[in-house]
Design a protein around this motif. Structure first.
Motif, short mmCIF file in Angstrom:
data_model
loop_
_atom_site.label_atom_id
_atom_site.label_comp_id
_atom_site.label_asym_id
_atom_site.label_seq_id
_atom_site.Cartn_x
_atom_site.Cartn_y
_atom_site.Cartn_z
N SER A 170 67.02 -24.58 -10.78
CA SER A 170 67.58 -24.16 -12.07
C SER A 170 67.83 -25.35 -12.98
O SER A 170 67.55 -25.32 -14.19
CB SER A 170 68.88 -23.39 -11.84
N TYR A 171 68.37 -26.42 -12.41
CA TYR A 171 68.63 -27.63 -13.18
C TYR A 171 67.33 -28.23 -13.71
O TYR A 171 67.24 -28.66 -14.86
CB TYR A 171 69.38 -28.63 -12.31
N TYR A 172 66.31 -28.22 -12.87
CA TYR A 172 65.00 -28.73 -13.28
C TYR A 172 64.45 -27.90 -14.45
O TYR A 172 63.97 -28.46 -15.45
CB TYR A 172 64.06 -28.67 -12.08
N PHE A 173 64.53 -26.58 -14.35
CA PHE A 173 64.05 -25.70 -15.42
C PHE A 173 64.86 -25.90 -16.69
O PHE A 173 64.31 -25.92 -17.80
CB PHE A 173 64.13 -24.24 -14.95
N ALA A 174 66.18 -26.08 -16.56
CA ALA A 174 67.03 -26.28 -17.73
C ALA A 174 66.62 -27.53 -18.50
O ALA A 174 66.58 -27.53 -19.74
CB ALA A 174 68.49 -26.38 -17.30
N LYS A 175 66.29 -28.58 -17.79
CA LYS A 175 65.87 -29.81 -18.47
C LYS A 175 64.54 -29.62 -19.19
O LYS A 175 64.32 -30.19 -20.27
CB LYS A 175 65.80 -30.96 -17.47
N LEU A 176 63.66 -28.80 -18.60
CA LEU A 176 62.39 -28.50 -19.28
C LEU A 176 62.64 -27.70 -20.55
O LEU A 176 61.99 -27.92 -21.58
CB LEU A 176 61.47 -27.75 -18.34
N LEU A 177 63.55 -26.73 -20.50
CA LEU A 177 63.89 -25.94 -21.68
C LEU A 177 64.44 -26.83 -22.79
O LEU A 177 64.05 -26.72 -23.96
CB LEU A 177 64.92 -24.87 -21.32
N ALA A 178 65.36 -27.71 -22.42
CA ALA A 178 65.97 -28.60 -23.42
C ALA A 178 64.91 -29.52 -24.04
O ALA A 178 64.91 -29.75 -25.25
CB ALA A 178 67.08 -29.42 -22.77
N SER A 179 64.01 -30.03 -23.22
CA SER A 179 62.95 -30.90 -23.73
C SER A 179 62.04 -30.16 -24.70
O SER A 179 61.66 -30.69 -25.75
CB SER A 179 62.14 -31.46 -22.55
#
Length: 275
Positions: A170-179
């Motif tokens: 989830s944390y990995y996906f969140a960083k992709l969303l923010a990017s």
């Protein structure tokens, strides 16, 4: 003869002393190691696993198509935040645009967490509906708000918190969303647009991702109850005219949906469809 006997006794005594000395040293060494272990265990009790950096972690998954649960926040009798736009209308428009991208891409199967955007459903009910469809990833779409007179704006998202089964993914996906949102022109709030939320009674506590300790308090229900990696995204402040102009209008919702789609593609290592 007597002299040799005395010499042999001294040798035997010295050997016995050396053996006892070695045993004592070994026991001391074992004791020190055990003490260090107990100290380390005591020090690390209650400490969460640090959020793994992108360079160190990648999710594992099978072949496509991937099942993506799209959760449009609020809806039905629950309008959500009120501002220049209404949250439920913005989340529905964004979710529908994202569903269009995923339907057009044979690598994905879009899933909905309720029958229609006009249906009223609590977060626990939406999570249960998603779980019944066995999703590989869940994105809950929301809009932020601030009191009158506030200049708050920008994008932020909340992954499943430390200590939960799907935290790292989830944390990995969140960083992709923010990017992806930053590339679309959004300003990011907090530490790179990713934060954690906990409920203390009825009050929400927002913390930065530097706080990696495992906590007993629950986060958003949709994140706690989802049986897959899950992130709740606050795409813009519905109370900010500048934010809404970029990401809350009809065109802005389409722009946001494209950013979300690209982040999903990156998560699964898929080349996105051309715009």
């Amino acid at each position: 003869m007597a002299k040799h006997a005395v010499h042999r006794k001294k040798e035997q005594k010295n050997q016995a002393f050396s053996f006892r000395h070695a045993v004592v040293l070994c026991l001391c060494f074992i004791g020190i190691c055990f003490g260090l272990y107990l100290w380390y265990a005591a020090f690390t009790i209650g400490q969460g696993t640090p959020a793994v950096d992108d360079d160190d972690f990648r999710p594992t998954f099978g072949p496509p198509p991937y099942r993506i649960a799209i959760d449009a926040g609020h809806g039905g009798s629950d309008p959500g935040a009120q501002g220049i736009v209404t949250e439920k209308e913005m989340t529905a428009a964004t979710a529908e645009a994202l569903r269009g991208w995923l339907e057009a891409d044979p690598n994905f199967i879009p899933l909905q967490t309720r029958e229609s955007y006009d249906a009223t459903a609590k977060p626990a009910e939406r999570a249960a509906a998603a779980n019944a469809l066995s999703p590989d990833l869940l994105l809950s779409i929301h809009g932020n708000s601030a009191p009158e007179g506030s200049t708050a704006s920008g994008f932020e998202c909340y992954p499943s918190v430390p200590g939960r089964t799907w935290h790292q993914e989830s944390y990995y996906f969140a960083k992709l969303l923010a990017s992806a949102m930053r590339s679309a022109g959004a300003s990011l709030r907090g530490r790179g647009g990713v934060r954690y939320i906990y409920y203390i009674g009825e009050a929400k506590q927002l913390v930065e991702t530097s706080h990696t300790e495992v906590r007993a308090e629950r986060s958003f229900t949709i994140l706690e109850d989802a049986n897959c990696p899950a992130v709740l995204a606050e795409q813009c402040f519905v109370t900010s005219a500048a934010d809404v102009a970029q990401f809350g209008t009809e065109e802005g919702c389409r722009r946001t949906a494209r950013a979300y789609y690209e982040a999903i593609c990156t998560y699964f290592e898929i080349t996105p469809l051309p715009e």
